[in-house]
Design an enzyme around this catalytic site. Structure first.
Site, mmCIF file in Angstrom:
data_model
loop_
_atom_site.group_PDB
_atom_site.id
_atom_site.type_symbol
_atom_site.label_atom_id
_atom_site.label_comp_id
_atom_site.label_asym_id
_atom_site.label_seq_id
_atom_site.Cartn_x
_atom_site.Cartn_y
_atom_site.Cartn_z
ATOM 1 N N THR A 143 -19.742 -5.509 -17.372
ATOM 2 C CA THR A 143 -18.572 -4.650 -17.120
ATOM 3 C C THR A 143 -17.476 -5.429 -16.394
ATOM 4 O O THR A 143 -16.293 -5.320 -16.724
ATOM 5 C CB THR A 143 -19.015 -3.422 -16.281
ATOM 6 O OG1 THR A 143 -20.004 -2.734 -17.034
ATOM 7 C CG2 THR A 143 -17.866 -2.495 -15.970
ATOM 8 N N ASP A 147 0.850 -1.196 0.000
ATOM 9 C CA ASP A 147 0.000 0.000 0.000
ATOM 10 C C ASP A 147 0.887 1.249 0.000
ATOM 11 O O ASP A 147 1.091 1.893 1.029
ATOM 12 C CB ASP A 147 -0.964 -0.039 1.191
ATOM 13 C CG ASP A 147 -2.011 -1.131 1.024
ATOM 14 O OD1 ASP A 147 -2.420 -1.385 -0.133
ATOM 15 O OD2 ASP A 147 -2.404 -1.746 2.026
ATOM 16 N N GLY A 191 -0.094 -5.814 5.808
ATOM 17 C CA GLY A 191 0.369 -4.537 5.272
ATOM 18 C C GLY A 191 1.230 -3.802 6.273
ATOM 19 O O GLY A 191 2.423 -4.066 6.419
ATOM 20 N N ARG A 192 0.585 -2.901 7.025
ATOM 21 C CA ARG A 192 1.329 -1.956 7.853
ATOM 22 C C ARG A 192 2.273 -2.568 8.873
ATOM 23 O O ARG A 192 3.286 -1.950 9.206
ATOM 24 C CB ARG A 192 0.328 -1.010 8.535
ATOM 25 C CG ARG A 192 -0.269 -0.009 7.545
ATOM 26 C CD ARG A 192 -1.534 0.631 8.043
ATOM 27 N NE ARG A 192 -2.683 -0.265 7.945
ATOM 28 C CZ ARG A 192 -3.942 0.095 8.185
ATOM 29 N NH1 ARG A 192 -4.206 1.349 8.544
ATOM 30 N NH2 ARG A 192 -4.928 -0.781 8.069
ATOM 31 N N THR A 213 -12.705 -6.807 6.526
ATOM 32 C CA THR A 213 -12.233 -7.029 7.907
ATOM 33 C C THR A 213 -12.324 -5.763 8.765
ATOM 34 O O THR A 213 -12.139 -5.825 9.970
ATOM 35 C CB THR A 213 -10.782 -7.552 7.904
ATOM 36 O OG1 THR A 213 -9.986 -6.682 7.091
ATOM 37 C CG2 THR A 213 -10.693 -8.961 7.352
ATOM 38 N N ASP A 243 -5.542 -6.538 -6.146
ATOM 39 C CA ASP A 243 -6.685 -6.405 -5.232
ATOM 40 C C ASP A 243 -7.508 -5.166 -5.586
ATOM 41 O O ASP A 243 -7.379 -4.118 -4.968
ATOM 42 C CB ASP A 243 -6.117 -6.306 -3.797
ATOM 43 C CG ASP A 243 -7.184 -6.091 -2.739
ATOM 44 O OD1 ASP A 243 -8.366 -6.377 -2.990
ATOM 45 O OD2 ASP A 243 -6.823 -5.618 -1.630
ATOM 46 N N LEU A 244 -8.344 -5.299 -6.627
ATOM 47 C CA LEU A 244 -9.150 -4.142 -7.063
ATOM 48 C C LEU A 244 -10.621 -4.296 -6.678
ATOM 49 O O LEU A 244 -11.419 -3.389 -6.898
ATOM 50 C CB LEU A 244 -9.006 -3.947 -8.585
ATOM 51 C CG LEU A 244 -7.582 -3.628 -9.055
ATOM 52 C CD1 LEU A 244 -7.537 -3.470 -10.571
ATOM 53 C CD2 LEU A 244 -7.034 -2.382 -8.378
ATOM 54 N N LYS A 245 -10.987 -5.444 -6.146
ATOM 55 C CA LYS A 245 -12.338 -5.677 -5.602
ATOM 56 C C LYS A 245 -13.416 -5.180 -6.561
ATOM 57 O O LYS A 245 -14.225 -4.297 -6.239
ATOM 58 C CB LYS A 245 -12.515 -4.967 -4.248
ATOM 59 C CG LYS A 245 -11.509 -5.373 -3.194
ATOM 60 C CD LYS A 245 -11.797 -4.661 -1.880
ATOM 61 C CE LYS A 245 -10.787 -4.963 -0.808
ATOM 62 N NZ LYS A 245 -9.447 -4.391 -1.044
ATOM 63 N N HIS A 286 -16.751 -4.618 -8.554
ATOM 64 C CA HIS A 286 -18.165 -4.711 -8.153
ATOM 65 C C HIS A 286 -18.958 -3.830 -9.117
ATOM 66 O O HIS A 286 -19.015 -2.608 -8.970
ATOM 67 C CB HIS A 286 -18.311 -4.206 -6.701
ATOM 68 C CG HIS A 286 -19.666 -4.460 -6.112
ATOM 69 N ND1 HIS A 286 -19.968 -4.162 -4.798
ATOM 70 C CD2 HIS A 286 -20.797 -4.977 -6.639
ATOM 71 C CE1 HIS A 286 -21.222 -4.491 -4.547
ATOM 72 N NE2 HIS A 286 -21.746 -4.981 -5.659
ATOM 73 N N ASP A 287 -19.559 -4.446 -10.135
ATOM 74 C CA ASP A 287 -20.290 -3.676 -11.149
ATOM 75 C C ASP A 287 -21.264 -4.639 -11.830
ATOM 76 O O ASP A 287 -21.391 -5.798 -11.405
ATOM 77 C CB ASP A 287 -19.281 -3.076 -12.147
ATOM 78 C CG ASP A 287 -19.777 -1.773 -12.777
ATOM 79 O OD1 ASP A 287 -20.972 -1.713 -13.147
ATOM 80 O OD2 ASP A 287 -18.994 -0.830 -12.908
ATOM 81 N N ARG A 344 -2.703 -8.994 12.767
ATOM 82 C CA ARG A 344 -1.938 -8.139 13.688
ATOM 83 C C ARG A 344 -1.259 -9.001 14.731
ATOM 84 O O ARG A 344 -1.842 -9.989 15.207
ATOM 85 C CB ARG A 344 -2.870 -7.156 14.422
ATOM 86 C CG ARG A 344 -3.479 -6.064 13.550
ATOM 87 C CD ARG A 344 -2.421 -5.075 13.089
ATOM 88 N NE ARG A 344 -2.971 -3.950 12.347
ATOM 89 C CZ ARG A 344 -3.278 -3.964 11.032
ATOM 90 N NH1 ARG A 344 -3.128 -5.061 10.314
ATOM 91 N NH2 ARG A 344 -3.727 -2.870 10.440
ATOM 92 N N PRO A 366 -22.613 -7.415 -14.430
ATOM 93 C CA PRO A 366 -21.843 -8.557 -14.935
ATOM 94 C C PRO A 366 -21.032 -8.269 -16.198
ATOM 95 O O PRO A 366 -19.860 -8.646 -16.287
ATOM 96 C CB PRO A 366 -22.928 -9.621 -15.183
ATOM 97 C CG PRO A 366 -24.005 -9.286 -14.206
ATOM 98 C CD PRO A 366 -24.009 -7.780 -14.102
ATOM 99 N N LYS A 393 0.831 -7.802 -2.801
ATOM 100 C CA LYS A 393 -0.521 -7.387 -3.207
ATOM 101 C C LYS A 393 -0.458 -5.942 -3.698
ATOM 102 O O LYS A 393 0.082 -5.070 -3.014
ATOM 103 C CB LYS A 393 -1.473 -7.485 -2.003
ATOM 104 C CG LYS A 393 -2.898 -7.073 -2.322
ATOM 105 C CD LYS A 393 -3.824 -7.393 -1.172
ATOM 106 C CE LYS A 393 -3.935 -6.288 -0.161
ATOM 107 N NZ LYS A 393 -4.529 -5.034 -0.665
HETATM 108 O O1 LIG Z 1 -11.515 -7.306 3.955
HETATM 109 C C1 LIG Z 1 -10.430 -6.811 3.557
HETATM 110 C C2 LIG Z 1 -10.037 -6.818 2.241
HETATM 111 C C3 LIG Z 1 -8.825 -6.293 1.893
HETATM 112 N N1 LIG Z 1 -8.005 -5.742 2.805
HETATM 113 C C4 LIG Z 1 -6.693 -5.223 2.357
HETATM 114 O O2 LIG Z 1 -5.631 -5.896 3.057
HETATM 115 C C5 LIG Z 1 -4.621 -4.980 3.437
HETATM 116 C C6 LIG Z 1 -4.484 -4.979 4.937
HETATM 117 O O3 LIG Z 1 -3.532 -4.018 5.337
HETATM 118 P P1 LIG Z 1 -3.095 -3.808 6.859
HETATM 119 O O4 LIG Z 1 -2.171 -2.635 6.787
HETATM 120 O O5 LIG Z 1 -2.397 -5.075 7.291
HETATM 121 O O6 LIG Z 1 -4.312 -3.523 7.662
HETATM 122 C C7 LIG Z 1 -5.005 -3.630 2.836
HETATM 123 O O7 LIG Z 1 -4.346 -3.495 1.603
HETATM 124 C C8 LIG Z 1 -6.505 -3.731 2.602
HETATM 125 O O8 LIG Z 1 -6.916 -3.000 1.464
HETATM 126 C C9 LIG Z 1 -8.394 -5.713 4.110
HETATM 127 O O9 LIG Z 1 -7.680 -5.192 4.995
HETATM 128 N N2 LIG Z 1 -9.599 -6.267 4.461
#
Ligand SMILES: O=c1ccn([C@@H]2O[C@H](COP(=O)(O)O)[C@@H](O)[C@H]2O)c(=O)[nH]1
Length: 242
Positions: free
Chosen positions: A72, A14, A217-218, A126, A63-65, A67-68, A188, A70, A36
């Site tokens: 498209t 990210d 991620g973080r 999440t 990871d572009l998720k 949602h549109d 985490r 069918p 990702k």
């Molecule tokens: O339900 C979801 C779907 C996608 N994400 C993605 O995962 C990472 C999590 O990053 P952290 O920094 O570890 O929180 C992030 O790119 C989200 O877009 C998600 O968290 N939950």
């Protein structure tokens, strides 16, 4: 539940641009990673960032998720299939027609001799709590039941798995089978800040609950020593005790 199917740690890149990605990846010289590319990086750098990461030998989840409608989603997946990504995704809330269209677009767009990317569906983010889901989104069911229902719809639509919290991974596997992947963000370590995540799980518990992939991620990208943070989380995830 431990040990079912494949297990990988996916690092969420990210970052706002390729320069920041290169700076981050310089800590991982020689490591072949699963990374990702989310909306921030893809929208600023375009498809070239995926080719660049693949050229470096990494596996890539785009990871572009989507949602549109069918049609498209099908066309967008046809384009995404050409990028050589290893995994792509849609929102299960788009319904079975949309998910089937996504799968068809991917199958049509994947070049001959190249493997079709895994196609997975986001169930409930999440960062969503049961209270928000019921009171704000008016989904009048328990969160775990909703996730399971969406997972079953994704399976019926021919998809390869879902994004969910590791808290739901075991139930999803029981309902959809071991070959159906659970990709679980919201990871985490016990001492970490949860930030905007609600349904958080430690790497060790994600393994015990049977996640197929964890997305981090973080906790890695924001660490003072990213390689060390990655290795520590990897060890906890794989259950290696030193
Ligand atoms: O339900 C979801 C779907 C996608 N994400 C993605 O995962 C990472 C999590 O990053 P952290 O920094 O570890 O929180 C992030 O790119 C989200 O877009 C998600 O968290 N939950």
């Amino acid at each position: 539940m431990e040990g079912a199917g494949s297990m990988s740690l996916i690092i969420a890149l990210d970052f706002p641009n390729r320069t920041e990605v290169e700076r981050f990846l310089s800590h991982f010289a020689g490591e072949k990673l699963y990374v990702k590319v989310g909306m921030e990086l893809f929208y600023s750098e375009g498809p070239g960032i995926v080719s660049y990461l693949k050229e470096q030998g990494h596996q890539v989840f785009v990871d572009l998720k989507l949602h549109d409608i069918p049609n498209t989603v099908k066309s967008a997946m046809r384009s995404l299939a050409r990028l050589g990504a290893d995994m792509v995704n849609v929102h299960a809330a788009g319904g079975t027609k949309m998910m089937r269209a996504a799968w068809e677009g991917l199958a049509e767009g994947t070049p001959a001799g190249q493997e079709r990317p895994l196609c997975i569906a986001v169930t409930q983010l999440t960062s969503t709590s049961e209270t928000v889901m019921q009171q704000e989104l008016w989904i009048d069911k328990p969160l775990q039941e909703t996730v399971l229902h969406y997972a079953q719809l994704a399976k019926e639509s021919g998809l390869d798995g879902v994004v969910c919290s590791a808290l739901e991974a075991e139930a999803v596997r029981n309902a959809c089978g071991n070959g159906f992947h659970t990709v679980t963000p919201g990871i985490r370590q016990a001492a970490d800040s949860t930030d905007d995540q609600i349904r958080v799980v430690t790497p060790e518990d994600a393994r015990k609950l049977g996640s197929s992939y964890i997305v981090v991620g973080r906790s890695i990208t924001g660490a003072e020593h990213p390689l060390q943070a990655y290795k520590t989380i990897q060890e906890q995830w794989e259950g290696i005790t030193l």
